[in-house]
Design an enzyme around this catalytic site. Structure first.
Site, short mmCIF file in Angstrom:
data_model
loop_
_atom_site.label_atom_id
_atom_site.label_comp_id
_atom_site.label_asym_id
_atom_site.label_seq_id
_atom_site.Cartn_x
_atom_site.Cartn_y
_atom_site.Cartn_z
N LYS A 215 0.85 -1.19 0.00
CA LYS A 215 0.00 0.00 0.00
C LYS A 215 0.88 1.23 0.00
O LYS A 215 1.65 1.46 0.93
CB LYS A 215 -0.91 -0.01 1.22
CG LYS A 215 -1.78 1.23 1.28
CD LYS A 215 -2.86 1.14 2.30
CE LYS A 215 -3.64 2.44 2.32
NZ LYS A 215 -4.77 2.40 3.22
N LYS A 268 -1.96 -1.47 -4.10
CA LYS A 268 -2.81 -0.28 -4.15
C LYS A 268 -1.94 0.96 -4.20
O LYS A 268 -1.01 1.05 -3.40
CB LYS A 268 -3.69 -0.27 -2.89
CG LYS A 268 -4.56 0.95 -2.74
CD LYS A 268 -5.29 0.87 -1.44
CE LYS A 268 -5.83 2.25 -1.15
NZ LYS A 268 -6.07 2.49 0.22
C1 PBG Z 1 -8.09 3.35 4.61
C2 PBG Z 1 -8.19 3.31 3.14
C3 PBG Z 1 -7.88 4.31 2.20
C4 PBG Z 1 -8.27 3.81 0.96
C5 PBG Z 1 -8.76 2.53 1.17
N1 PBG Z 1 -8.70 2.25 2.51
C6 PBG Z 1 -7.35 5.68 2.40
C7 PBG Z 1 -5.92 5.87 2.71
O1 PBG Z 1 -5.15 4.94 2.89
O2 PBG Z 1 -5.54 7.03 2.83
C8 PBG Z 1 -8.18 4.54 -0.35
C9 PBG Z 1 -9.06 4.02 -1.42
C10 PBG Z 1 -9.25 4.92 -2.59
O3 PBG Z 1 -8.59 5.95 -2.79
O4 PBG Z 1 -10.12 4.57 -3.39
N2 PBG Z 1 -6.82 3.45 5.12
#
Ligand code: PBG
Length: 342
Positions: A215, A268
């Protein structure tokens, strides 16, 4: 010039489909759903056309709408009625996700995944409990209205190990409310192991974990942070989310999560990180998920609204490319609209 070999021969209608290497199915797609405890009507998410936050009372109707397109799985995000320093509403039995989950699993047969994180539930918007230094800076933000930018950049933000226990509690409460799979996204070291232990200890040995393993600290999450009201109130997430410059590091993250018992590994964002999707897919024998995030959705819609791109075509091509890169499943805001065209 040797023209006995002509790749174009395979590009004829009727044959192109037979020799196609990648196929997109409704069953590859997961649709995000936002349930909001602060409203009793649907609230459109401006930066994500076609998406809205729904109250718990409309969660089942929202899921049925998704299932009508052929998509059979959802990932649930919650906007709580109140926030505090430790994000206690995240594991409340009557929390917004827990209430919605109970109804959804009673009344539909959709496959439910829950995002496990604290950023939507903490008043400071970080993905875990603040450590002492950060708490002190946050208190000053609250009282004086701000801290110097240089202080915001301090390395201290989230107390990793104290957060682990809370992630376990959230996961158990989701499983108790009917979650079919748990997806931790807080980028906490050791989160998969802590959650596996918490779930197993409570008898949820059959609930799989889909880890947001790679991530990245990405600017493509902007619209989501508006949608889920989870932007950090100070500082940023670069001390716990991955540096966009790295992909060897993604493989190390994946190995750690596999050791800790992750069942599915997620990368992601998706489109700017297709090289990472590809490397992770080559590196592991576990299923790979990719999250086609809010910014990837918003930018295509913005261009389409200007008449610069055909939304149906670019959405399909995006998802096809994510699969071609190596993803087995895709979390995407395009799930419904693309499924309808398949
Ligand atoms: C929670 C989370 C996030 C996203 C998914 N789960 C936000 C982040 O990490 O700041 C982002 C998903 C998206 O942008 O579609 N932590």
């Amino acid at each position: 010039m040797d023209l006995t070999r002509r790749p174009r021969r395979l590009r004829r209608d009727g044959l192109r489909e037979l020799v196609g290497e990648t196929h997109l199915h409704e069953s590859d797609l997961v649709a995000p759903v936002f349930v909001d405890a602060t409203t009793d009507e649907q609230v459109p998410i401006e930066s994500m056309p076609g998406h809205e936050r729904v109250p718990v009372s409309e969660a089942v109707a929202r899921v049925e709408e998704i299932q009508e397109t052929g998509v059979e799985s959802i990932i649930l995000f919650g906007i709580p009625g109140s926030k505090d320093a430790r994000g206690t509403r995240a594991w409340a039995e009557d929390g917004v996700v827990q209430r919605a989950l109970r109804r959804i699993s009673d009344e539909t047969d959709v496959f439910t995944i829950t995002d496990v994180c604290l950023c939507e539930y903490t008043d400071h918007g970080h993905c875990g409990v603040l450590d002492d230094g950060a708490r002190e800076r946050w208190e000053r933000v609250e009282t004086d209205g701000g801290v110097a930018a240089s202080e915001q950049e301090s390395d201290l933000t989230v107390d990793n190990d104290e957060t682990l226990d809370l992630l376990g509690k959230i996961s158990k409460s989701h499983a108790a409310a009917g979650a079919d799979m748990i997806a931790p996204s807080s980028a906490t070291d050791g989160m998969v192991g802590a959650i596996r232990e918490a779930l197993d200890g409570a008898g949820y040995t059959d609930i799989p974990i889909m880890s947001y393993a790679a991530k990245y600290e990405s600017a493509f999450y902007g619209p989501f942070r508006d949608a889920a009201d989870g932007a950090p109130a100070f500082g940023d997430r670069r001390h716990y989310q991955m540096d966009p410059a790295n992909s060897d590091e993604a493989l190390r993250e994946v190995d750690l999560d596999v050791e800790q018992g992750a069942d599915v590994l997620m990368v992601k964002p998706a489109l700017p990180y297709l090289d990472v999707v590809g490397r992770v897919d080559e590196h592991t024998d576990r299923p790979v998920a990719a999250y086609n995030v809010s910014g990837e959705y918003a930018m295509l819609h913005a261009a389409a609204e200007n008449g610069w791109l055909d939304i149906e075509e670019v959405a399909h091509e995006s998802l096809l490319s994510i699969k071609r890169a190596g993803a087995d499943l895709i979390v995407t805001y395009f799930a419904e609209s693309v499924a309808e065209t398949l």
